[in-house]
Design an enzyme around this catalytic site. Structure first.
Site, PDB file in Angstrom:
ATOM      1  N   HIS A  19       0.843  -1.200   0.000  1.00  0.00           N
ATOM      2  CA  HIS A  19       0.000   0.000   0.000  1.00  0.00           C
ATOM      3  C   HIS A  19       0.878   1.249   0.000  1.00  0.00           C
ATOM      4  O   HIS A  19       1.822   1.338   0.770  1.00  0.00           O
ATOM      5  CB  HIS A  19      -0.899   0.023   1.248  1.00  0.00           C
ATOM      6  CG  HIS A  19      -2.093  -0.879   1.122  1.00  0.00           C
ATOM      7  ND1 HIS A  19      -3.183  -0.784   1.945  1.00  0.00           N
ATOM      8  CD2 HIS A  19      -2.360  -1.887   0.258  1.00  0.00           C
ATOM      9  CE1 HIS A  19      -4.080  -1.697   1.602  1.00  0.00           C
ATOM     10  NE2 HIS A  19      -3.597  -2.389   0.580  1.00  0.00           N
TER      11      HIS A  19
ATOM     12  N   LYS B 277       2.128   0.016  15.031  1.00  0.00           N
ATOM     13  CA  LYS B 277       3.555  -0.063  15.339  1.00  0.00           C
ATOM     14  C   LYS B 277       3.977  -1.277  16.173  1.00  0.00           C
ATOM     15  O   LYS B 277       5.165  -1.611  16.240  1.00  0.00           O
ATOM     16  CB  LYS B 277       3.998   1.206  16.092  1.00  0.00           C
ATOM     17  CG  LYS B 277       4.036   2.434  15.250  1.00  0.00           C
ATOM     18  CD  LYS B 277       5.229   2.421  14.312  1.00  0.00           C
ATOM     19  CE  LYS B 277       5.057   3.379  13.157  1.00  0.00           C
ATOM     20  NZ  LYS B 277       5.171   2.796  11.845  1.00  0.00           N
TER      21      LYS B 277
HETATM   22  C1  LIG Z   1      -5.422  -8.563  20.825  1.00  0.00           C
HETATM   23  C2  LIG Z   1      -4.298  -7.827  20.164  1.00  0.00           C
HETATM   24  C3  LIG Z   1      -4.523  -7.163  18.949  1.00  0.00           C
HETATM   25  C4  LIG Z   1      -3.497  -6.449  18.340  1.00  0.00           C
HETATM   26  N1  LIG Z   1      -3.740  -5.790  17.177  1.00  0.00           N
HETATM   27  C5  LIG Z   1      -2.747  -5.090  16.593  1.00  0.00           C
HETATM   28  C6  LIG Z   1      -2.969  -4.376  15.396  1.00  0.00           C
HETATM   29  O1  LIG Z   1      -4.073  -4.365  14.856  1.00  0.00           O
HETATM   30  N2  LIG Z   1      -1.914  -3.683  14.855  1.00  0.00           N
HETATM   31  C7  LIG Z   1      -0.654  -3.666  15.452  1.00  0.00           C
HETATM   32  O2  LIG Z   1       0.289  -3.055  14.933  1.00  0.00           O
HETATM   33  N3  LIG Z   1      -0.424  -4.347  16.571  1.00  0.00           N
HETATM   34  C8  LIG Z   1      -1.435  -5.054  17.149  1.00  0.00           C
HETATM   35  N4  LIG Z   1      -1.195  -5.722  18.295  1.00  0.00           N
HETATM   36  C9  LIG Z   1       0.156  -5.707  18.799  1.00  0.00           C
HETATM   37  C10 LIG Z   1       1.028  -6.773  18.144  1.00  0.00           C
HETATM   38  O3  LIG Z   1       0.264  -7.899  17.838  1.00  0.00           O
HETATM   39  C11 LIG Z   1       2.153  -7.069  19.118  1.00  0.00           C
HETATM   40  O4  LIG Z   1       2.913  -5.882  19.256  1.00  0.00           O
HETATM   41  C12 LIG Z   1       3.042  -8.237  18.696  1.00  0.00           C
HETATM   42  O5  LIG Z   1       2.334  -9.439  18.799  1.00  0.00           O
HETATM   43  C13 LIG Z   1       4.307  -8.271  19.569  1.00  0.00           C
HETATM   44  O6  LIG Z   1       5.007  -9.468  19.366  1.00  0.00           O
HETATM   45  P1  LIG Z   1       5.786 -10.144  20.541  1.00  0.00           P
HETATM   46  O7  LIG Z   1       6.414 -11.343  19.948  1.00  0.00           O
HETATM   47  O8  LIG Z   1       6.617  -9.156  21.246  1.00  0.00           O
HETATM   48  O9  LIG Z   1       4.672 -10.572  21.617  1.00  0.00           O
HETATM   49  P2  LIG Z   1       3.485 -11.625  21.502  1.00  0.00           P
HETATM   50  O10 LIG Z   1       2.946 -11.661  20.125  1.00  0.00           O
HETATM   51  O11 LIG Z   1       2.555 -11.325  22.629  1.00  0.00           O
HETATM   52  O12 LIG Z   1       4.187 -13.035  21.768  1.00  0.00           O
HETATM   53  C14 LIG Z   1       4.576 -13.461  23.046  1.00  0.00           C
HETATM   54  C15 LIG Z   1       4.560 -14.967  23.088  1.00  0.00           C
HETATM   55  O13 LIG Z   1       5.013 -15.411  24.357  1.00  0.00           O
HETATM   56  C16 LIG Z   1       4.161 -16.435  24.819  1.00  0.00           C
HETATM   57  N5  LIG Z   1       4.245 -16.464  26.276  1.00  0.00           N
HETATM   58  C17 LIG Z   1       3.657 -15.638  27.170  1.00  0.00           C
HETATM   59  N6  LIG Z   1       3.979 -16.006  28.429  1.00  0.00           N
HETATM   60  C18 LIG Z   1       4.795 -17.090  28.317  1.00  0.00           C
HETATM   61  C19 LIG Z   1       5.431 -17.913  29.260  1.00  0.00           C
HETATM   62  N7  LIG Z   1       5.307 -17.686  30.572  1.00  0.00           N
HETATM   63  N8  LIG Z   1       6.183 -18.932  28.833  1.00  0.00           N
HETATM   64  C20 LIG Z   1       6.340 -19.153  27.499  1.00  0.00           C
HETATM   65  N9  LIG Z   1       5.740 -18.408  26.543  1.00  0.00           N
HETATM   66  C21 LIG Z   1       4.970 -17.387  26.964  1.00  0.00           C
HETATM   67  C22 LIG Z   1       2.811 -16.049  24.278  1.00  0.00           C
HETATM   68  O14 LIG Z   1       1.903 -17.149  24.232  1.00  0.00           O
HETATM   69  C23 LIG Z   1       3.165 -15.539  22.904  1.00  0.00           C
HETATM   70  O15 LIG Z   1       3.192 -16.559  21.947  1.00  0.00           O
HETATM   71  C24 LIG Z   1      -2.215  -6.417  18.929  1.00  0.00           C
HETATM   72  C25 LIG Z   1      -1.987  -7.084  20.127  1.00  0.00           C
HETATM   73  C26 LIG Z   1      -3.014  -7.763  20.763  1.00  0.00           C
HETATM   74  C27 LIG Z   1      -2.745  -8.447  22.093  1.00  0.00           C
END
Ligand SMILES: Cc1cc2nc3c(=O)[nH]c(=O)nc-3n(C[C@H](O)[C@H](O)[C@H](O)COP(=O)(O)OP(=O)(O)OC[C@H]3O[C@@H](n4cnc5c(N)ncnc54)[C@H](O)[C@@H]3O)c2cc1C
Length: 393
Positions: free
Chosen positions: A75, A299
């Site tokens: 986009h 973001k």
């Molecule tokens: C409901 C929701 C909707 C969203 N929508 C948007 C959007 O529309 N646009 C946007 O830009 N961002 C969005 N976000 C934000 C974006 O999805 C996150 O910033 C992104 O997922 C970050 O990735 P991460 O790997 O840091 O964390 P996460 O994706 O949260 O991954 C963390 C992982 O660690 C695992 N975990 C947790 N605790 C433990 C443990 N004790 N032991 C082992 N594993 C564990 C979890 O199961 C998960 O798989 C959204 C977030 C949420 C929660």
């Protein structure tokens, strides 16, 4: 209890943990990924979908972006709708040709899990009781339970990629982290609908009944959101009511919003949060474990992957030459981008959402800001370069 040794123990198989493991594999660094949910659950979690150009480039260069490149939708602009009109922000024209790519986080996670499993390297789902220890020493430990056995993983460093509700950040002793947060009195009710998107680009709508967003996940799937209360009860939102509200907030004369079966719906609360530093001893936090943003600026996912790019580079340098300067600078390096994204996400959120009390003064300020952003090239450029992602280390 059996003990295993690895170089980098990664807690969490979200986008941050999986991408970090992939980047480190390319550097010849051993990793172990521990995830407390099942593979099916992780692969079905509907979340973000807007990916910055720099992150697309990172994934493609790392050999993890083949499907993203093929199926992602490029986009070059977004639309802002207010006071009954739509205005296009030509992102690429304003931001040096850069664009965004629409590709569901679920698809990215599936791609990364498939690559990991194909490599035969350790990725354990459905582990329980994960805890981290000895963080101030040169041999930090992760303890967990898997397939009925207690396990101990001895690491050089631990990467806390376990999201906002994970265990890594709370394992850091009290008083070490500075925390900054902002709550918002609203959330988003989001749906995934089986219908071709009605708009070619994302539409961010300011409306007297509250914000709405028309987005997409593919040529066949629409992703739509409406502003709601943070504790909104989904039971009060049958599909018909959702479509009426979307039609009201996104509708414009001469344009129709196509409706289709709703495949998924959920309410997401909104919050801004940052903890500093993103490190304690040999534990490094990355992604949502260290910071979250309201989704209005798209973001969250991008920040998570920027963090792990910085962390992977720093770990590679350290393992190659014992030069720890990158690791020492990790938190400060990430924080520059994190705070820029925090500001941009807060700014987009407060410009577009109906204030809780509908204060007319706030509404007038919002409309003035929207008019400025859509008529001033300087203001539009600022939005565009933040939206596509700024060049930072
Ligand atoms: C409901 C929701 C909707 C969203 N929508 C948007 C959007 O529309 N646009 C946007 O830009 N961002 C969005 N976000 C934000 C974006 O999805 C996150 O910033 C992104 O997922 C970050 O990735 P991460 O790997 O840091 O964390 P996460 O994706 O949260 O991954 C963390 C992982 O660690 C695992 N975990 C947790 N605790 C433990 C443990 N004790 N032991 C082992 N594993 C564990 C979890 O199961 C998960 O798989 C959204 C977030 C949420 C929660």
């Amino acid at each position: 209890m059996s003990r295993t040794r690895t170089q980098v123990g990664i807690v969490g198989a979200g986008p941050a943990g999986l991408t970090l493991a992939h980047l480190l594999q390319l550097e010849g660094i051993e990793t172990y990924i521990l995830e407390d949910r099942s593979r099916e659950y992780v692969e079905a979690r509907i979340r973000a979908g807007v990916i910055e150009q720099a992150i697309v480039d990172l994934l493609v260069e790392a050999g993890a972006g083949a499907r993203l490149q093929h199926e992602g939708l490029v986009h070059h602009g977004i639309e802002l709708q207010f006071a009954g009109e739509r205005h296009r922000i030509p992102l690429s024209d304003l931001a040096g040709g850069r664009a965004i790519v629409i590709y569901g986080q679920t698809e990215l996670v599936k791609d990364l899990i498939r690559l990991r499993l194909e490599s035969g390297l350790p990725l354990h789902f459905e582990v329980s009781g994960v805890s981290v220890h000895e963080l101030e020493t040169e041999r930090p430990l992760i303890r967990y339970r898997h397939e009925g056995r207690d396990e101990e993983l001895e690491c050089d460093v631990i990467a806390g990629c376990d999201g906002f509700h994970g265990i890594c950040r709370p394992s850091i002793p009290a008083g070490v982290l500075s925390e900054f947060s902002r709550g918002y009195p609203f959330g988003w009710l989001g749906i995934l609908a089986e219908v071709a998107p009605s708009n070619d680009e994302l539409v961010y709508a300011h409306h007297e009944r509250g914000f709405a967003l028309s987005s997409l996940r593919s040529p066949e799937l629409s992703r739509l959101y409406i502003q709601c209360r943070p504790d909104e009860d989904l039971a009060e939102w049958p599909d018909d009511r959702i479509w009426v509200e979307l039609q009201t907030r996104l509708g414009l004369e001469g344009r129709t919003l196509a409706e289709g079966p709703i495949l998924e719906k959920g309410v997401t609360g909104m919050r801004s949060y940052v903890c500093e530093p993103m490190r304690y001893g040999r534990l490094f936090l990355a992604g949502d474990a260290a910071h979250i943003v309201p989704p209005t600026g798209a973001k969250g996912l991008n920040l998570a992957l920027h963090d792990v790019r910085v962390l992977a580079d720093a770990l590679a340098t350290w393992h190659r030459s014992e030069d720890a300067s990158g690791l020492d600078a990790y938190s400060d390096t990430c924080m520059r981008r994190v705070w820029r994204a925090e500001h941009f996400s807060w700014w987009m959120t407060q410009m577009l959402h109906r204030p809780e009390d509908g204060d007319p003064f706030d509404l007038k300020l919002q409309l003035s800001q929207l008019r400025y952003v859509t008529t001033s090239r300087a203001a539009a450029t600022s939005l565009a370069e933040n939206y596509v992602g700024l060049d930072m280390v």
